[in-house]
Scaffold this motif. Structure first.
Motif, PDB file in Angstrom:
ATOM      1  N   ALA A   1      -4.811   1.261   6.671  1.00  0.00           N
ATOM      2  CA  ALA A   1      -3.671   2.092   6.256  1.00  0.00           C
ATOM      3  C   ALA A   1      -4.057   3.570   6.249  1.00  0.00           C
ATOM      4  O   ALA A   1      -3.272   4.430   6.674  1.00  0.00           O
ATOM      5  N   LEU A   2      -5.271   3.876   5.815  1.00  0.00           N
ATOM      6  CA  LEU A   2      -5.725   5.269   5.822  1.00  0.00           C
ATOM      7  C   LEU A   2      -5.819   5.785   7.255  1.00  0.00           C
ATOM      8  O   LEU A   2      -5.377   6.900   7.549  1.00  0.00           O
ATOM      9  N   HIS A   3      -6.353   4.966   8.151  1.00  0.00           N
ATOM     10  CA  HIS A   3      -6.434   5.369   9.570  1.00  0.00           C
ATOM     11  C   HIS A   3      -5.045   5.696  10.112  1.00  0.00           C
ATOM     12  O   HIS A   3      -4.869   6.679  10.840  1.00  0.00           O
ATOM     13  N   GLU A   4      -4.057   4.895   9.745  1.00  0.00           N
ATOM     14  CA  GLU A   4      -2.689   5.106  10.229  1.00  0.00           C
ATOM     15  C   GLU A   4      -2.024   6.328   9.599  1.00  0.00           C
ATOM     16  O   GLU A   4      -1.239   7.020  10.246  1.00  0.00           O
ATOM     17  N   ARG A   5      -2.346   6.595   8.340  1.00  0.00           N
ATOM     18  CA  ARG A   5      -1.649   7.669   7.623  1.00  0.00           C
ATOM     19  C   ARG A   5      -2.288   9.039   7.801  1.00  0.00           C
ATOM     20  O   ARG A   5      -1.771  10.027   7.268  1.00  0.00           O
ATOM     21  N   VAL A   6      -3.394   9.085   8.514  1.00  0.00           N
ATOM     22  CA  VAL A   6      -4.015  10.369   8.829  1.00  0.00           C
ATOM     23  C   VAL A   6      -4.192  10.429  10.352  1.00  0.00           C
ATOM     24  O   VAL A   6      -5.310  10.466  10.868  1.00  0.00           O
ATOM     25  N   PRO A   7      -3.070  10.423  11.086  1.00  0.00           N
ATOM     26  CA  PRO A   7      -3.141  10.357  12.548  1.00  0.00           C
ATOM     27  C   PRO A   7      -3.769  11.589  13.188  1.00  0.00           C
ATOM     28  O   PRO A   7      -4.254  11.522  14.316  1.00  0.00           O
ATOM     29  N   ILE A  66       0.861  -1.181   0.000  1.00  0.00           N
ATOM     30  CA  ILE A  66       0.000   0.000   0.000  1.00  0.00           C
ATOM     31  C   ILE A  66       0.896   1.229   0.000  1.00  0.00           C
ATOM     32  O   ILE A  66       1.780   1.364   0.844  1.00  0.00           O
ATOM     33  N   GLN A  67       0.651   2.100  -0.979  1.00  0.00           N
ATOM     34  CA  GLN A  67       1.470   3.296  -1.179  1.00  0.00           C
ATOM     35  C   GLN A  67       0.564   4.499  -1.393  1.00  0.00           C
ATOM     36  O   GLN A  67      -0.614   4.344  -1.722  1.00  0.00           O
ATOM     37  N   ARG A  68       1.156   5.674  -1.271  1.00  0.00           N
ATOM     38  CA  ARG A  68       0.433   6.901  -1.606  1.00  0.00           C
ATOM     39  C   ARG A  68       0.322   6.987  -3.127  1.00  0.00           C
ATOM     40  O   ARG A  68       1.295   6.747  -3.850  1.00  0.00           O
ATOM     41  N   ALA A  69      -0.871   7.291  -3.614  1.00  0.00           N
ATOM     42  CA  ALA A  69      -1.081   7.434  -5.058  1.00  0.00           C
ATOM     43  C   ALA A  69      -0.491   8.757  -5.538  1.00  0.00           C
ATOM     44  O   ALA A  69      -0.384   9.726  -4.783  1.00  0.00           O
ATOM     45  N   GLU A  70      -0.129   8.779  -6.803  1.00  0.00           N
ATOM     46  CA  GLU A  70       0.413   9.968  -7.445  1.00  0.00           C
ATOM     47  C   GLU A  70      -0.542  10.384  -8.559  1.00  0.00           C
ATOM     48  O   GLU A  70      -1.309   9.551  -9.063  1.00  0.00           O
ATOM     49  N   THR A  89      -5.052  16.734  -3.861  1.00  0.00           N
ATOM     50  CA  THR A  89      -5.490  17.560  -2.730  1.00  0.00           C
ATOM     51  C   THR A  89      -5.779  16.785  -1.443  1.00  0.00           C
ATOM     52  O   THR A  89      -5.920  17.400  -0.384  1.00  0.00           O
ATOM     53  N   GLY A  90      -5.864  15.472  -1.514  1.00  0.00           N
ATOM     54  CA  GLY A  90      -6.158  14.685  -0.324  1.00  0.00           C
ATOM     55  C   GLY A  90      -5.138  13.579  -0.146  1.00  0.00           C
ATOM     56  O   GLY A  90      -4.036  13.637  -0.687  1.00  0.00           O
ATOM     57  N   VAL A  91      -5.524  12.588   0.611  1.00  0.00           N
ATOM     58  CA  VAL A  91      -4.693  11.400   0.803  1.00  0.00           C
ATOM     59  C   VAL A  91      -5.363  10.268   0.028  1.00  0.00           C
ATOM     60  O   VAL A  91      -6.464   9.840   0.372  1.00  0.00           O
ATOM     61  N   THR A  92      -4.732   9.828  -1.040  1.00  0.00           N
ATOM     62  CA  THR A  92      -5.235   8.690  -1.797  1.00  0.00           C
ATOM     63  C   THR A  92      -4.193   7.589  -1.714  1.00  0.00           C
ATOM     64  O   THR A  92      -3.031   7.806  -2.063  1.00  0.00           O
ATOM     65  N   LEU A 134     -12.764  12.543   5.859  1.00  0.00           N
ATOM     66  CA  LEU A 134     -13.882  12.071   5.044  1.00  0.00           C
ATOM     67  C   LEU A 134     -13.350  10.992   4.116  1.00  0.00           C
ATOM     68  O   LEU A 134     -12.503  11.257   3.261  1.00  0.00           O
ATOM     69  N   VAL A 135     -13.827   9.780   4.311  1.00  0.00           N
ATOM     70  CA  VAL A 135     -13.349   8.621   3.565  1.00  0.00           C
ATOM     71  C   VAL A 135     -14.239   8.425   2.342  1.00  0.00           C
ATOM     72  O   VAL A 135     -15.467   8.504   2.442  1.00  0.00           O
TER      73      VAL A 135
END
Length: 148
Positions: free
Chosen positions: A98-104, A3-7, A50-53, A76-77
């Protein structure tokens, strides 16, 4: 699988995946024009910028994705998608965790799904989401809002 951050360059592949994943939802509700199916490439690219994908990659192929956007202290998921041939194997769970962890900095995570989407509701409840309200959109769709 990783699982990685999208570009922004992933937008086309994520949009293709999203459309494939949401066909079953469109069939369930009898509506081929649900937002995930009519979203444009530019809209997906902007969401990534603009967000975390996050994307789940296996052998160079994007097999899942999820978006998160901070609104104050709430994330907002949206658009949790898993390739149809990979569904039911824990990928959706892994992406949400992973999203929960990456948006602490988020104190809460909010999402919604349709009332007939039992698999989605089971997943969200298993991960600690609780229903906060229902919103009737029309005769065939009621949105179930959940928070973790």
């Amino acid at each position: 699988m990783e699982i990685q951050r999208a570009e922004p360059g992933d937008a086309g592949e994520i949009l293709t995946l999203q459309r494939a994943a949401y066909v079953s939802e469109a069939q369930l509700y009898g509506d081929p024009y649900i937002p995930p199916l009519v979203e444009s490439l530019q809209q997906v690219r902007k969401a990534i910028e603009t967000g975390v994908t996050l994307k789940a990659v296996d052998g160079g192929r994007i097999v899942g994705a999820v978006r998160g956007t901070l609104a104050g202290t709430t994330c907002l998921v949206g658009r949790l998608v898993v390739a149809p041939d990979r569904q039911g194997r824990g990928l959706g769970t892994a992406l949400l965790r992973a999203l929960h962890e990456r948006v602490p900095e988020a104190e809460a995570f909010d999402l919604f799904t349709g009332h007939l989407s039992e698999g989605n509701l089971r997943l969200y409840r298993r991960l600690g989401y609780r229903e906060t309200r229902r919103e009737r959109m029309d005769d065939h769709l009621t949105l179930v809002h959940l928070r973790r």
